[in-house]
Design a protein around this motif. Sequence first.
Motif, mmCIF file in Angstrom:
data_model
loop_
_atom_site.group_PDB
_atom_site.id
_atom_site.type_symbol
_atom_site.label_atom_id
_atom_site.label_comp_id
_atom_site.label_asym_id
_atom_site.label_seq_id
_atom_site.Cartn_x
_atom_site.Cartn_y
_atom_site.Cartn_z
ATOM 1 N N GLN A 198 -2.545 23.864 104.533
ATOM 2 C CA GLN A 198 -1.194 23.935 103.955
ATOM 3 C C GLN A 198 -0.126 24.525 104.892
ATOM 4 O O GLN A 198 0.925 23.919 105.073
ATOM 5 C CB GLN A 198 -1.240 24.704 102.626
ATOM 6 C CG GLN A 198 -1.727 23.803 101.500
ATOM 7 C CD GLN A 198 -2.299 24.539 100.311
ATOM 8 O OE1 GLN A 198 -2.608 25.717 100.386
ATOM 9 N NE2 GLN A 198 -2.476 23.843 99.218
ATOM 10 N N GLY A 243 1.237 32.149 97.863
ATOM 11 C CA GLY A 243 1.423 31.235 96.731
ATOM 12 C C GLY A 243 0.989 31.895 95.441
ATOM 13 O O GLY A 243 0.935 33.117 95.338
ATOM 14 N N ASP A 285 1.968 32.139 104.147
ATOM 15 C CA ASP A 285 2.271 31.274 103.001
ATOM 16 C C ASP A 285 1.706 31.872 101.711
ATOM 17 O O ASP A 285 0.623 31.486 101.263
ATOM 18 C CB ASP A 285 1.669 29.879 103.291
ATOM 19 C CG ASP A 285 1.826 28.911 102.133
ATOM 20 O OD1 ASP A 285 2.606 29.189 101.201
ATOM 21 O OD2 ASP A 285 1.155 27.852 102.163
ATOM 22 N N LYS A 293 3.595 20.233 94.523
ATOM 23 C CA LYS A 293 4.851 19.846 95.161
ATOM 24 C C LYS A 293 4.663 18.471 95.800
ATOM 25 O O LYS A 293 3.588 18.206 96.353
ATOM 26 C CB LYS A 293 5.224 20.858 96.270
ATOM 27 C CG LYS A 293 5.802 22.165 95.777
ATOM 28 C CD LYS A 293 4.824 23.195 95.288
ATOM 29 C CE LYS A 293 3.853 23.701 96.311
ATOM 30 N NZ LYS A 293 2.984 24.796 95.773
#
Length: 356
Positions: A156, A185, A183, A16
């Motif tokens: 992150q 992922g 988070d 990203k």
Amino acid sequence: MNPVVRAVDVGRGNTKFIVGIKEDGTPQCDMFPSQAAPSESLRDQDAWGAKRKTTTVPIEGLFYEVGPDVHLAADVFSANMLQNDHYCLTPEYMALLLGAVHYMQLEHIDLLVVGLPVATFKQRRWVAALEKKVQGEHQLGNGKRVTIARVKAVAQPTGALMYYGLAYNRVAELRKERSLIVDPGRRTFDWIVSHGMQQVEKRSHSVNRGMFDVLQSIADGISRTTASQYRDYDVIDRALREGKKPVIFQSDYDIAPHLAMALKIPEQAVAEMTRYVGDAADLKNIILVGGAAFFYRKALKAAFPRHMITELKDPIFANVKGFQYAGTAFSKTHQVGVGPELENPEVPHVLPRSAL
Ligand SMILES: Nc1ncnc2c1ncn2[C@@H]1O[C@H](COP(=O)(O)OP(=O)(O)OP(=O)(O)O)[C@@H](O)[C@H]1O
Ligand SMILES: [Mg+2]
């Protein structure tokens, strides 16, 4: 002139990045799959048919093709390179990072903020090695070059914390509160506990319990039912996100019978997290981000029934947007390159105060 600040979040599923700044000052995000296809020579450019949306980055004597259409080039093994904990030092990571930089169309970047999984970020020597490697002049595809004057790597989920503070206009309160940022992922399930803007290291970590394990569990179920070796993870992924039945052997396939087993992955990830976080009685905010947020929501709510869970809009881009805002704020109040918080090795986990 304002310093040029950009951010990249190379995840194990998607890269990203901030491709530019819109007229209203908000960052414009983009992404491509985190796959890099290596070759010994430059590919002949699309003599036939439509041009594929990729770019080729030269690194250590090989050419790595990366970009939105990489599936047209990549062999199935290349994605696996990003699995080890020091993946940030592999040429594949560098290719994805520089591929993102290529799409920014810049010749010079004053400050580039990059994200790392929490467990990797704890290894200080890898962080330092990455920052050193990325800083400097690099060759991109098509004979173009870029100079990156300053690099800052951060864990992150801290990006999401910064973004949350700004999006909800809660910056001042956040400085006094404790928060949990979760988070999930593609490969890793990351979390940080923060006290104000500082990461509480012993309560923050990551485990390899990501969406990939979910997809693998469902693929195993499909393989058993259809007596085949079903491995099309992206089809399952899309079906889960869009709530549609995937087409398998030319028919709509109902994946619902495999969901109970697949939901064990988020349950296991959250159970491991609670060993570090406890009952979260002291935590004011629980914030859920990451591309896989939609599949981990249920397990998180079950583990913290007395908390409200805040889900951010476009959770897949929350970290990279936070990196961008933090980098911009930092570069405005400090001459980029001489920031005291960033230079002081005694307080490496302190986010720049100016970030929020
Ligand atoms: N538009 C999208 N395209 C692709 N995947 C998406 C999209 N929106 C949500 N997802 C989900 O995001 C997941 C990947 O999440 P994310 O990009 O946050 O992982 P990552 O940061 O690359 O991986 P990791 O954190 O393990 O390194 C996919 O498995 C998919 O389920
Ligand atoms: Mg991630």
